[in-house]
Design a protein around this motif. Structure first.
Motif, PDB file in Angstrom:
ATOM      1  N   THR A   1       0.851  -1.185   0.000  1.00  0.00           N
ATOM      2  CA  THR A   1       0.000   0.000   0.000  1.00  0.00           C
ATOM      3  C   THR A   1       0.888   1.238   0.000  1.00  0.00           C
ATOM      4  OG1 THR A   1      -1.668  -1.163   1.289  1.00  0.00           O
ATOM      5  CG2 THR A   1      -1.813   1.235   1.260  1.00  0.00           C
ATOM      6  N   PRO A   2       0.740   2.128  -0.994  1.00  0.00           N
ATOM      7  CA  PRO A   2       1.593   3.327  -1.010  1.00  0.00           C
ATOM      8  C   PRO A   2       1.213   4.265   0.134  1.00  0.00           C
ATOM      9  CG  PRO A   2      -0.013   3.431  -2.776  1.00  0.00           C
ATOM     10  CD  PRO A   2      -0.162   2.081  -2.126  1.00  0.00           C
ATOM     11  N   PRO A   3       2.218   4.942   0.728  1.00  0.00           N
ATOM     12  CA  PRO A   3       1.923   5.877   1.808  1.00  0.00           C
ATOM     13  C   PRO A   3       1.160   7.085   1.282  1.00  0.00           C
ATOM     14  CG  PRO A   3       4.240   5.956   1.239  1.00  0.00           C
ATOM     15  CD  PRO A   3       3.633   4.848   0.437  1.00  0.00           C
ATOM     16  N   GLY A   4       0.409   7.704   2.158  1.00  0.00           N
ATOM     17  CA  GLY A   4      -0.411   8.845   1.758  1.00  0.00           C
ATOM     18  C   GLY A   4       0.246  10.190   1.948  1.00  0.00           C
ATOM     19  N   GLY A   5       1.495  10.220   2.343  1.00  0.00           N
ATOM     20  CA  GLY A   5       2.187  11.488   2.545  1.00  0.00           C
ATOM     21  C   GLY A   5       2.070  11.961   3.977  1.00  0.00           C
ATOM     22  N   GLY A   6       2.406  13.213   4.200  1.00  0.00           N
ATOM     23  CA  GLY A   6       2.351  13.777   5.547  1.00  0.00           C
ATOM     24  C   GLY A   6       3.702  13.730   6.224  1.00  0.00           C
ATOM     25  N   PHE A   7       3.703  13.945   7.525  1.00  0.00           N
ATOM     26  CA  PHE A   7       4.953  14.060   8.262  1.00  0.00           C
ATOM     27  C   PHE A   7       5.761  12.773   8.284  1.00  0.00           C
ATOM     28  CE2 PHE A   7       2.514  17.525  10.273  1.00  0.00           C
ATOM     29  CZ  PHE A   7       3.360  18.552   9.921  1.00  0.00           C
ATOM     30  N   THR A   8       5.124  11.621   8.212  1.00  0.00           N
ATOM     31  CA  THR A   8       5.870  10.366   8.272  1.00  0.00           C
ATOM     32  C   THR A   8       6.439   9.970   6.920  1.00  0.00           C
ATOM     33  OG1 THR A   8       3.880   9.063   7.858  1.00  0.00           O
ATOM     34  CG2 THR A   8       4.461   9.495  10.163  1.00  0.00           C
ATOM     35  N   ASP A   9       6.183  10.727   5.882  1.00  0.00           N
ATOM     36  CA  ASP A   9       6.626  10.408   4.534  1.00  0.00           C
ATOM     37  C   ASP A   9       7.715  11.385   4.075  1.00  0.00           C
ATOM     38  OD1 ASP A   9       6.558   8.852   2.232  1.00  0.00           O
ATOM     39  OD2 ASP A   9       5.196  10.242   1.234  1.00  0.00           O
ATOM     40  N   VAL A  10       8.428  11.981   4.998  1.00  0.00           N
ATOM     41  CA  VAL A  10       9.421  12.996   4.659  1.00  0.00           C
ATOM     42  C   VAL A  10      10.489  12.396   3.764  1.00  0.00           C
ATOM     43  CG1 VAL A  10      11.178  14.533   5.608  1.00  0.00           C
ATOM     44  CG2 VAL A  10       9.005  14.238   6.788  1.00  0.00           C
ATOM     45  N   GLY A  11      10.730  13.034   2.642  1.00  0.00           N
ATOM     46  CA  GLY A  11      11.767  12.601   1.725  1.00  0.00           C
ATOM     47  C   GLY A  11      11.356  11.485   0.796  1.00  0.00           C
ATOM     48  N   MET A  12      10.236  10.858   1.045  1.00  0.00           N
ATOM     49  CA  MET A  12       9.839   9.747   0.182  1.00  0.00           C
ATOM     50  C   MET A  12       8.884  10.200  -0.913  1.00  0.00           C
ATOM     51  SD  MET A  12       9.558   6.588   2.832  1.00  0.00           S
ATOM     52  CE  MET A  12       8.786   5.611   1.595  1.00  0.00           C
ATOM     53  N   HIS A  13       8.268  11.312  -0.737  1.00  0.00           N
ATOM     54  CA  HIS A  13       7.361  11.887  -1.731  1.00  0.00           C
ATOM     55  C   HIS A  13       6.292  10.890  -2.170  1.00  0.00           C
ATOM     56  CE1 HIS A  13      10.016  15.259  -1.699  1.00  0.00           C
ATOM     57  NE2 HIS A  13      11.013  14.474  -2.004  1.00  0.00           N
ATOM     58  N   THR A  14       5.642  10.333  -1.208  1.00  0.00           N
ATOM     59  CA  THR A  14       4.519   9.395  -1.376  1.00  0.00           C
ATOM     60  C   THR A  14       4.793   8.299  -2.393  1.00  0.00           C
ATOM     61  OG1 THR A  14       3.406  10.781  -2.974  1.00  0.00           O
ATOM     62  CG2 THR A  14       2.804  11.093  -0.667  1.00  0.00           C
ATOM     63  N   GLY A  15       5.411   7.269  -1.925  1.00  0.00           N
ATOM     64  CA  GLY A  15       5.594   6.100  -2.775  1.00  0.00           C
ATOM     65  C   GLY A  15       7.024   5.807  -3.143  1.00  0.00           C
ATOM     66  N   GLY A  16       7.977   6.511  -2.570  1.00  0.00           N
ATOM     67  CA  GLY A  16       9.384   6.271  -2.889  1.00  0.00           C
ATOM     68  C   GLY A  16       9.915   5.035  -2.198  1.00  0.00           C
ATOM     69  N   ALA A  17      11.214   4.888  -2.263  1.00  0.00           N
ATOM     70  CA  ALA A  17      11.866   3.733  -1.644  1.00  0.00           C
ATOM     71  C   ALA A  17      11.832   3.868  -0.124  1.00  0.00           C
ATOM     72  CB  ALA A  17      13.310   3.653  -2.121  1.00  0.00           C
ATOM     73  N   PRO A  18      11.723   2.766   0.581  1.00  0.00           N
ATOM     74  CA  PRO A  18      11.719   2.843   2.041  1.00  0.00           C
ATOM     75  C   PRO A  18      13.046   3.367   2.575  1.00  0.00           C
ATOM     76  CG  PRO A  18      11.767   0.558   1.320  1.00  0.00           C
ATOM     77  CD  PRO A  18      11.597   1.408   0.103  1.00  0.00           C
ATOM     78  N   ARG A  19      12.971   4.077   3.699  1.00  0.00           N
ATOM     79  CA  ARG A  19      14.170   4.638   4.291  1.00  0.00           C
ATOM     80  C   ARG A  19      14.999   3.552   4.957  1.00  0.00           C
ATOM     81  NH1 ARG A  19      10.691   9.040   7.279  1.00  0.00           N
ATOM     82  NH2 ARG A  19       9.400   7.219   7.247  1.00  0.00           N
ATOM     83  N   ASN A  20      16.302   3.767   4.953  1.00  0.00           N
ATOM     84  CA  ASN A  20      17.226   2.851   5.596  1.00  0.00           C
ATOM     85  C   ASN A  20      17.384   3.290   7.051  1.00  0.00           C
ATOM     86  OD1 ASN A  20      19.260   1.218   6.414  1.00  0.00           O
ATOM     87  ND2 ASN A  20      20.754   1.935   4.933  1.00  0.00           N
ATOM     88  N   THR A  21      16.893   2.490   7.957  1.00  0.00           N
ATOM     89  CA  THR A  21      16.976   2.860   9.367  1.00  0.00           C
ATOM     90  C   THR A  21      17.954   1.990  10.128  1.00  0.00           C
ATOM     91  OG1 THR A  21      15.131   1.407   9.882  1.00  0.00           O
ATOM     92  CG2 THR A  21      14.619   3.717   9.467  1.00  0.00           C
ATOM     93  N   SER A  22      18.674   1.110   9.472  1.00  0.00           N
ATOM     94  CA  SER A  22      19.528   0.194  10.209  1.00  0.00           C
ATOM     95  C   SER A  22      20.730   0.892  10.839  1.00  0.00           C
ATOM     96  CB  SER A  22      19.987  -0.948   9.316  1.00  0.00           C
ATOM     97  OG  SER A  22      20.707  -0.441   8.219  1.00  0.00           O
TER      98      SER A  22
END
Length: 161
Positions: free
Chosen positions: A18-39
């Motif tokens: 399911t693509p993200p809908g944007g907002g504060f938790t989607d910073v830098g991904m521009h709704t639907g980009g690659a998942p962030r690397n948090t490791s």
């Protein structure tokens, strides 16, 4: 993004369909980009907590400073030859990035050098900090040489007959 993960979980499908809908938790991904690397942030935080629990905060800080400097050295080594033939804009951007990385490593190293454990751990700690400073100076010298070589090359191409 959290809502998208929740919807996937409720549907019983793998996360990420399911693509993200944007907002504060989607910073830098521009709704639907690659998942962030948090490791890396997680690994760094775990190392910090474990070493601080053992009273080795100085070791953690020195390790992070050494890692930052090593990463700068590695990146310069990878892009050294490329920068001689890159466009002026790309070369300037890359050299600026390397200078910022070196500055961040030097600031972290200076904080370690100023810390009291460095002063009380004897000659081996002092030698470690001196070696760090020497590596910073060498890296700065290499960057300045690269800038000088690029400037000479650029000037040579514009020399009048």
């Amino acid at each position: 993004m959290i809502e998208a993960i929740l919807r996937d979980a409720l549907k019983g499908v793998d996360v990420g369909t399911t693509p993200p809908g944007g907002g504060f938790t989607d910073v830098g991904m521009h709704t639907g980009g690659a998942p962030r690397n948090t490791s890396w942030p997680l690994v760094r935080a775990v190392l910090q907590v474990l070493l601080e629990q053992e009273g080795a905060h100085h070791t953690y800080r020195l390790g992070m400073a050494q890692l930052a400097l090593w990463e700068t050295e590695r990146r310069l080594g990878q892009s050294d030859a490329e920068l001689l033939h890159a466009s002026p804009a790309k070369a300037a951007m890359e050299i600026d990035g390397l200078c910022e990385m070196l500055e961040a490593a030097a600031v972290e190293g200076a904080a370690v050098a100023d810390a009291e454990p460095h002063l009380t751990h004897g000659p081996s700690a002092r030698l470690c900090v001196q070696a760090f400073e020497a590596r910073c100076a060498l890296l700065r010298w290499r960057l300045e040489g690269l800038v000088e070589t690029r400037a000479e090359s650029c000037a040579e191409s514009r020399r009048l007959p």
